[in-house]
Design a protein around this motif. Structure first.
Motif, PDB file in Angstrom:
ATOM      1  N   HIS A 152     -24.388 -11.521   7.342  1.00 39.79           N
ATOM      2  CA  HIS A 152     -24.530 -10.158   6.819  1.00 39.79           C
ATOM      3  C   HIS A 152     -25.862  -9.550   7.254  1.00 39.79           C
ATOM      4  O   HIS A 152     -25.930  -8.372   7.635  1.00 39.79           O
ATOM      5  CB  HIS A 152     -24.409 -10.202   5.294  1.00 39.79           C
ATOM      6  N   MET A 153     -26.933 -10.338   7.240  1.00 33.30           N
ATOM      7  CA  MET A 153     -28.252  -9.834   7.635  1.00 33.30           C
ATOM      8  C   MET A 153     -28.321  -9.575   9.143  1.00 33.30           C
ATOM      9  O   MET A 153     -28.905  -8.572   9.583  1.00 33.30           O
ATOM     10  CB  MET A 153     -29.346 -10.824   7.223  1.00 33.30           C
ATOM     11  N   GLN A 175     -26.888  -6.357  10.006  1.00 33.51           N
ATOM     12  CA  GLN A 175     -27.798  -5.237   9.728  1.00 33.51           C
ATOM     13  C   GLN A 175     -28.702  -4.940  10.924  1.00 33.51           C
ATOM     14  O   GLN A 175     -29.022  -3.772  11.209  1.00 33.51           O
ATOM     15  CB  GLN A 175     -28.667  -5.532   8.499  1.00 33.51           C
ATOM     16  N   HIS A 233     -31.463 -10.247  -3.283  1.00 37.46           N
ATOM     17  CA  HIS A 233     -30.567  -9.701  -2.256  1.00 37.46           C
ATOM     18  C   HIS A 233     -31.123  -8.381  -1.726  1.00 37.46           C
ATOM     19  O   HIS A 233     -31.168  -8.157  -0.508  1.00 37.46           O
ATOM     20  CB  HIS A 233     -29.175  -9.503  -2.853  1.00 37.46           C
ATOM     21  N   HIS A 234     -31.559  -7.511  -2.603  1.00 39.60           N
ATOM     22  CA  HIS A 234     -32.108  -6.218  -2.188  1.00 39.60           C
ATOM     23  C   HIS A 234     -33.371  -6.395  -1.347  1.00 39.60           C
ATOM     24  O   HIS A 234     -33.569  -5.697  -0.350  1.00 39.60           O
ATOM     25  CB  HIS A 234     -32.431  -5.362  -3.415  1.00 39.60           C
ATOM     26  N   GLU A 261     -32.380  -7.703   2.162  1.00 42.20           N
ATOM     27  CA  GLU A 261     -31.683  -6.699   2.965  1.00 42.20           C
ATOM     28  C   GLU A 261     -32.631  -5.582   3.391  1.00 42.20           C
ATOM     29  O   GLU A 261     -32.546  -5.084   4.520  1.00 42.20           O
ATOM     30  CB  GLU A 261     -30.488  -6.137   2.202  1.00 42.20           C
ATOM     31  N   SER A 262     -33.560  -5.183   2.524  1.00 50.02           N
ATOM     32  CA  SER A 262     -34.525  -4.152   2.928  1.00 50.02           C
ATOM     33  C   SER A 262     -35.429  -4.671   4.034  1.00 50.02           C
ATOM     34  O   SER A 262     -35.821  -3.924   4.936  1.00 50.02           O
ATOM     35  CB  SER A 262     -35.344  -3.659   1.731  1.00 50.02           C
ATOM     36  N   LYS A 274     -33.210  -4.716   7.337  1.00 53.55           N
ATOM     37  CA  LYS A 274     -32.982  -3.347   7.801  1.00 53.55           C
ATOM     38  C   LYS A 274     -34.274  -2.737   8.341  1.00 53.55           C
ATOM     39  O   LYS A 274     -34.266  -2.032   9.350  1.00 53.55           O
ATOM     40  CB  LYS A 274     -32.407  -2.492   6.679  1.00 53.55           C
TER      41      LYS A 274
END
Length: 198
Positions: free
Chosen positions: A38-39, A42, A160-161, A164-165, A168
């Motif tokens: 998933h990462m 991104q 998780h946030h 992901e930040s 990204k």
């Protein structure tokens, strides 16, 4: 074309990576580590670049070898795709939020690898993904792509946030740094040394 393919095979992992720095954000990712897939997706979407990562590793031990070796292979592919690095912007930065999390990432495609990593996680695991492996991925990428990389999480309470930040932000900063700068006459290197490869 600014693209490259890397094959990396060891007793611990078998990895195939393809990168197109001028791609449109397409990805084909399979590492056996769901959150990591998933990462990586991104990175492709937010740089944007085209990225293929097919990896088989000794996940019966843990995800360490797979995540680190994918970082090595992606770094090598980016380095090769950059060629002589002439005409690139060289620097890129991004502040990326995800709900309460905010991460700052700065990239220098300098030819000199260095990682500053200031990211703390409230939880050790995101699903089955060990958050310690994020640093291993970015360290491997930095060394093998030969870039300076600063990643600092400024705030966040959800692991998780935060992760992901960070990914990204990395994608957006990298995309800016490797972009061709049309203002550079005759594709010169953005360095007083005249080169970013030595």
């Amino acid at each position: 074309m600014r693209s490259a393919t890397i094959e990396r095979n060891t007793k611990e992992t078998q990895i195939s990576v393809a990168v197109d720095l001028d791609g449109a954000g397409r990805s084909d990712i399979s590492t056996g580590v769901g959150f990591f897939d998933h990462m990586l997706d991104q990175i492709a979407r937010h740089a944007p670049l085209d990225l293929t990562v097919l990896a088989k590793g000794d996940l019966h031990i843990d995800g360490h070898h797979t995540v680190e070796d994918v970082g090595i292979a992606i770094g090598q592919a980016v380095d090769r795709a950059l060629g002589d690095r002439k005409g690139i912007a060289r620097y890129g930065d991004a502040h990326v939020p995800l709900d309460e999390a905010l991460t700052r990432v700065v990239v220098d495609v300098s030819g000199r690898p260095f990682l500053v990593y200031e990211v703390a996680f409230p939880a050790q695991l995101i699903g089955g993904f060990d958050t310690e492996l994020m640093r291993e991925f970015f360290q491997a990428f930095s060394v093998h792509a030969r870039v300076g990389l600063h990643i600092e999480n400024l705030r966040g309470v959800n692991s998780h946030h935060i992760a992901e930040s960070a990914f990204k932000g990395f994608a957006r900063a990298l995309g800016k740094a490797v972009a061709i700068d049309p203002r550079r006459a005759q594709g010169e290197a953005p360095s007083t040394k005249g080169t970013l490869t030595a």
